[in-house]
Design a protein around this motif. Sequence first.
Motif, short mmCIF file in Angstrom:
data_model
loop_
_atom_site.label_atom_id
_atom_site.label_comp_id
_atom_site.label_asym_id
_atom_site.label_seq_id
_atom_site.Cartn_x
_atom_site.Cartn_y
_atom_site.Cartn_z
N UNK A 84 -13.48 20.41 67.62
CA UNK A 84 -12.31 20.81 66.85
C UNK A 84 -12.59 20.41 65.40
N UNK A 85 -12.65 21.41 64.51
CA UNK A 85 -13.06 21.14 63.14
C UNK A 85 -12.17 21.85 62.16
N UNK A 86 -12.10 21.27 60.96
CA UNK A 86 -11.40 21.94 59.87
C UNK A 86 -12.44 22.50 58.92
N UNK A 87 -12.27 23.76 58.59
CA UNK A 87 -13.20 24.40 57.66
C UNK A 87 -12.38 25.09 56.58
N UNK A 119 -5.24 26.80 64.09
CA UNK A 119 -4.21 26.51 63.08
C UNK A 119 -4.72 26.92 61.71
N UNK A 120 -3.81 27.34 60.86
CA UNK A 120 -4.14 27.65 59.46
C UNK A 120 -3.07 26.99 58.59
N UNK A 121 -3.52 26.09 57.71
CA UNK A 121 -2.58 25.44 56.80
C UNK A 121 -3.16 25.52 55.41
N UNK A 122 -2.57 26.36 54.57
CA UNK A 122 -3.07 26.55 53.22
C UNK A 122 -4.50 27.04 53.25
N UNK A 123 -5.39 26.26 52.68
CA UNK A 123 -6.79 26.65 52.60
C UNK A 123 -7.60 26.10 53.77
N UNK A 124 -6.93 25.33 54.61
CA UNK A 124 -7.64 24.68 55.72
C UNK A 124 -7.44 25.44 57.03
N UNK A 125 -8.55 25.77 57.66
CA UNK A 125 -8.50 26.49 58.93
C UNK A 125 -9.04 25.57 60.02
N UNK A 126 -8.26 25.39 61.09
CA UNK A 126 -8.72 24.58 62.21
C UNK A 126 -9.32 25.49 63.27
N UNK A 127 -10.54 25.16 63.66
CA UNK A 127 -11.22 25.95 64.69
C UNK A 127 -11.55 25.04 65.87
N UNK A 128 -11.54 25.61 67.06
CA UNK A 128 -11.80 24.86 68.29
C UNK A 128 -12.88 25.58 69.09
N UNK A 129 -14.00 24.87 69.32
CA UNK A 129 -15.12 25.45 70.06
C UNK A 129 -15.08 25.15 71.55
#
Length: 168
Positions: A84-87, A119-129
Motif C-alpha cells: 500500500x503506497x502513496x504516489x 484513495x485520492x486526496x489532492x495530489x496524493x494517490x493511494x495504491x494497493x498491490x
Amino acid sequence: MTVHESSMQISQDMVVSIHYTLTNNAGETIDSSVGRGEPLAYLHGHGNIVPGLENALTGKAIGDKLDVAVKPEEGYGEHYAELVQQVPREAFEGVEHLETGMQFQADTGAGPRLFTITAIEGDQVTVDGNHPLAGEVLNFAVEITAVRTASEEELAHGHVHGPEGHDH
Ligand code: ZN
C-alpha cells in the motif's frame, strides 16, 4: 466392473463443476455462482482455483456438499502493508481521470503487479498491490454438480473448454 461417471472421485486432471457461494468472516457474500445460474467449471490440479479449495475438493464426488474455510496462505495470500503506497498524481502520465477502483500494472522488483487505486486526496494517490481478498479467510459453501475426465486439449491448455469454460 463398470465405473459410472457419477461415482468418479475428484483427482488430478478432472474437470469439476461446482456451485459455490463465497462469504467473508463478516458474513458478507463476496461472490456466488448461484445467481449466475451456471456452475463454475475448472480443471482440478492446475491452479485454476485457490489451493485451499482445490485441496478440500480432492476425493469428493458429484452431489457432495462441503463448507470450507480457506486461510489467507491457501487463498489470496497475506495482506502486505508495504504494497500500500502513496504516489503523486504526476506518476499517472497520460491518464486524464483518476478514480478509486482503477487498476493498472506496475513494475516492481518482483515483476509486474496489479495495483488498485484505493484513495485520492489532492495530489496524493493511494495504491494497493494486494489482491482485494488478501488477508481474508474465504468461506466457501460448495456443491459438486459434475465431474468428468478432461480432454487432451484441455490438459494442454490447462483450463476447461465448453459451455462453462473457455470458448476459443
Ligand atoms: Zn484453451
